[in-house]
Design a protein around this motif. Structure first.
Motif, mmCIF file in Angstrom:
data_model
loop_
_atom_site.group_PDB
_atom_site.id
_atom_site.type_symbol
_atom_site.label_atom_id
_atom_site.label_comp_id
_atom_site.label_asym_id
_atom_site.label_seq_id
_atom_site.Cartn_x
_atom_site.Cartn_y
_atom_site.Cartn_z
ATOM 1 N N VAL A 89 47.849 59.892 100.872
ATOM 2 C CA VAL A 89 46.587 59.165 100.698
ATOM 3 C C VAL A 89 46.775 57.891 99.884
ATOM 4 C CG1 VAL A 89 44.246 59.291 99.739
ATOM 5 C CG2 VAL A 89 45.190 61.238 100.986
ATOM 6 N N ALA A 90 47.429 57.976 98.735
ATOM 7 C CA ALA A 90 47.607 56.794 97.893
ATOM 8 C C ALA A 90 48.423 55.725 98.616
ATOM 9 C CB ALA A 90 48.270 57.173 96.570
ATOM 10 N N GLU A 91 49.522 56.112 99.205
ATOM 11 C CA GLU A 91 50.370 55.163 99.928
ATOM 12 C C GLU A 91 49.607 54.495 101.070
ATOM 13 O OE1 GLU A 91 53.972 55.772 102.997
ATOM 14 O OE2 GLU A 91 54.394 56.492 100.969
ATOM 15 N N THR A 92 48.794 55.270 101.775
ATOM 16 C CA THR A 92 48.018 54.735 102.893
ATOM 17 C C THR A 92 46.982 53.732 102.401
ATOM 18 O OG1 THR A 92 48.373 56.798 104.107
ATOM 19 C CG2 THR A 92 46.577 55.388 104.863
ATOM 20 N N ILE A 93 46.330 54.019 101.280
ATOM 21 C CA ILE A 93 45.346 53.091 100.713
ATOM 22 C C ILE A 93 46.037 51.794 100.294
ATOM 23 C CG2 ILE A 93 43.782 52.682 98.760
ATOM 24 C CD1 ILE A 93 43.180 55.752 98.885
ATOM 25 N N ILE A 94 47.174 51.900 99.634
ATOM 26 C CA ILE A 94 47.908 50.718 99.183
ATOM 27 C C ILE A 94 48.329 49.861 100.382
ATOM 28 C CG2 ILE A 94 50.056 49.924 98.089
ATOM 29 C CD1 ILE A 94 49.752 52.458 96.225
ATOM 30 N N GLN A 95 48.878 50.492 101.406
ATOM 31 C CA GLN A 95 49.297 49.745 102.599
ATOM 32 C C GLN A 95 48.103 49.066 103.266
ATOM 33 O OE1 GLN A 95 51.359 52.672 104.965
ATOM 34 N NE2 GLN A 95 53.277 52.378 103.866
ATOM 35 N N GLY A 96 46.984 49.775 103.362
ATOM 36 C CA GLY A 96 45.779 49.185 103.952
ATOM 37 C C GLY A 96 45.287 47.996 103.151
ATOM 38 N N ALA A 97 45.314 48.112 101.827
ATOM 39 C CA ALA A 97 44.870 47.020 100.959
ATOM 40 C C ALA A 97 45.790 45.807 101.097
ATOM 41 C CB ALA A 97 44.816 47.491 99.509
ATOM 42 N N GLU A 98 47.078 46.047 101.191
ATOM 43 C CA GLU A 98 48.025 44.939 101.369
ATOM 44 C C GLU A 98 47.804 44.239 102.706
ATOM 45 O OE1 GLU A 98 51.769 46.941 100.803
ATOM 46 O OE2 GLU A 98 51.656 46.758 98.610
ATOM 47 N N GLU A 99 47.532 45.008 103.753
ATOM 48 C CA GLU A 99 47.342 44.433 105.090
ATOM 49 C C GLU A 99 46.121 43.526 105.173
ATOM 50 O OE1 GLU A 99 47.365 47.675 107.901
ATOM 51 O OE2 GLU A 99 49.441 48.184 107.421
ATOM 52 N N VAL A 100 45.096 43.796 104.372
ATOM 53 C CA VAL A 100 43.878 42.972 104.406
ATOM 54 C C VAL A 100 43.840 41.948 103.272
ATOM 55 C CG1 VAL A 100 42.533 44.744 105.615
ATOM 56 C CG2 VAL A 100 42.495 44.667 103.108
ATOM 57 N N ASP A 101 44.953 41.793 102.563
ATOM 58 C CA ASP A 101 45.053 40.847 101.446
ATOM 59 C C ASP A 101 43.968 41.072 100.401
ATOM 60 O OD1 ASP A 101 47.325 39.487 102.395
ATOM 61 O OD2 ASP A 101 46.093 38.280 103.741
ATOM 62 N N ALA A 102 43.766 42.324 100.032
ATOM 63 C CA ALA A 102 42.765 42.665 99.026
ATOM 64 C C ALA A 102 43.164 42.100 97.664
ATOM 65 C CB ALA A 102 42.617 44.188 98.928
ATOM 66 N N THR A 103 42.164 41.756 96.871
ATOM 67 C CA THR A 103 42.410 41.298 95.509
ATOM 68 C C THR A 103 42.446 42.463 94.527
ATOM 69 O OG1 THR A 103 40.042 40.881 95.240
ATOM 70 C CG2 THR A 103 41.428 39.009 95.880
ATOM 71 N N ALA A 104 41.887 43.622 94.941
ATOM 72 C CA ALA A 104 41.884 44.803 94.074
ATOM 73 C C ALA A 104 41.556 46.046 94.886
ATOM 74 C CB ALA A 104 40.855 44.643 92.955
ATOM 75 N N ILE A 105 41.910 47.182 94.311
ATOM 76 C CA ILE A 105 41.488 48.497 94.794
ATOM 77 C C ILE A 105 40.646 49.071 93.669
ATOM 78 C CG2 ILE A 105 42.215 50.822 95.462
ATOM 79 C CD1 ILE A 105 44.966 49.510 96.254
ATOM 80 N N ALA A 106 39.406 49.456 93.964
ATOM 81 C CA ALA A 106 38.520 49.963 92.917
ATOM 82 C C ALA A 106 37.928 51.297 93.352
ATOM 83 C CB ALA A 106 37.405 48.966 92.628
ATOM 84 N N PHE A 107 37.896 52.256 92.427
ATOM 85 C CA PHE A 107 37.385 53.583 92.754
ATOM 86 C C PHE A 107 36.782 54.234 91.522
ATOM 87 C CE2 PHE A 107 41.532 54.159 91.039
ATOM 88 C CZ PHE A 107 41.492 55.364 90.357
ATOM 89 N N VAL A 108 35.940 55.232 91.764
ATOM 90 C CA VAL A 108 35.428 56.085 90.699
ATOM 91 C C VAL A 108 36.268 57.353 90.742
ATOM 92 C CG1 VAL A 108 33.451 57.405 89.852
ATOM 93 C CG2 VAL A 108 33.088 55.146 90.860
ATOM 94 N N PRO A 109 37.004 57.660 89.670
ATOM 95 C CA PRO A 109 37.867 58.840 89.702
ATOM 96 C C PRO A 109 37.064 60.123 89.856
ATOM 97 C CG PRO A 109 38.001 57.733 87.562
ATOM 98 C CD PRO A 109 37.052 56.952 88.410
ATOM 99 N N ARG A 110 37.628 61.028 90.602
ATOM 100 C CA ARG A 110 36.996 62.334 90.797
ATOM 101 C C ARG A 110 37.489 63.288 89.727
ATOM 102 N NH1 ARG A 110 38.778 62.881 96.668
ATOM 103 N NH2 ARG A 110 38.299 60.772 97.278
ATOM 104 N N GLY A 111 36.672 64.267 89.461
ATOM 105 C CA GLY A 111 37.056 65.279 88.489
ATOM 106 C C GLY A 111 38.112 66.199 89.053
ATOM 107 N N GLY A 112 38.503 67.139 88.260
ATOM 108 C CA GLY A 112 39.508 68.109 88.687
ATOM 109 C C GLY A 112 40.424 68.424 87.523
#
Length: 151
Positions: A89-112
């Motif tokens: 999941v993390a690797e896929t998100i990073i690759q997707g963000a790089e492909e669209v030239d994102a300036t940031a990845i932002a999320f609300v962390p989940r509990g656990g």
């Protein structure tokens, strides 16, 4: 357009509840004219039998996207969906963000618990450790409400 860290932000969501929590917060950070790329990773089994069909998992993603849009406060930004497919999941998100030239990845962390994160892998930690794009952990809505009450 401004040169904001949040100008083109990939916002990963996991499920409709996560989508609602994230949407309530992210709109406060996106600048005028900014772009929100709402990402959901459809995990591939990597040869193992999948728990649900591809159609079921894509419908689940669609439900999460709809919840995000319904919950997101009105603002002067654009929203696009970024469906991603991968085993990590993390690797896929990073690759997707790089492909669209994102300036940031932002999320609300989940509990656990730490034990669950150890067994399942900690996506948030992997994002932070492995991304070449800035990764921003947003406050939970409850934390933000408490902070605003003390301001």
């Amino acid at each position: 357009m401004s040169n904001s860290l949040f100008q083109t932000t990939v916002v990963p969501i996991g499920d409709p509840d996560d989508a609602a929590d994230t949407a309530q917060i992210i709109g406060k950070f996106i600048p005028k004219g900014g772009k929100i790329l709402v990402a959901h990773v459809v995990e591939k089994g990597g040869g193992a039998p999948d728990k649900a069909s591809l159609e079921q998992r894509e419908q689940f993603a669609e439900d999460a996207y709809n919840t995000f849009v319904e919950t997101l406060p009105d603002g002067d930004y654009s929203i696009e969906f970024l469906p991603l497919y991968g085993r990590d999941v993390a690797e896929t998100i990073i690759q997707g963000a790089e492909e669209v030239d994102a300036t940031a990845i932002a999320f609300v962390p989940r509990g656990g618990s730490r034990w669950i994160k150890f067994l399942t892998g900690d996506v948030a930690l992997n994002l932070v450790e492995n991304s070449s794009i800035p990764v921003i952990s947003l406050p939970h809505k409850d934390a933000q409400l408490e902070t605003s009450q003390h301001s």
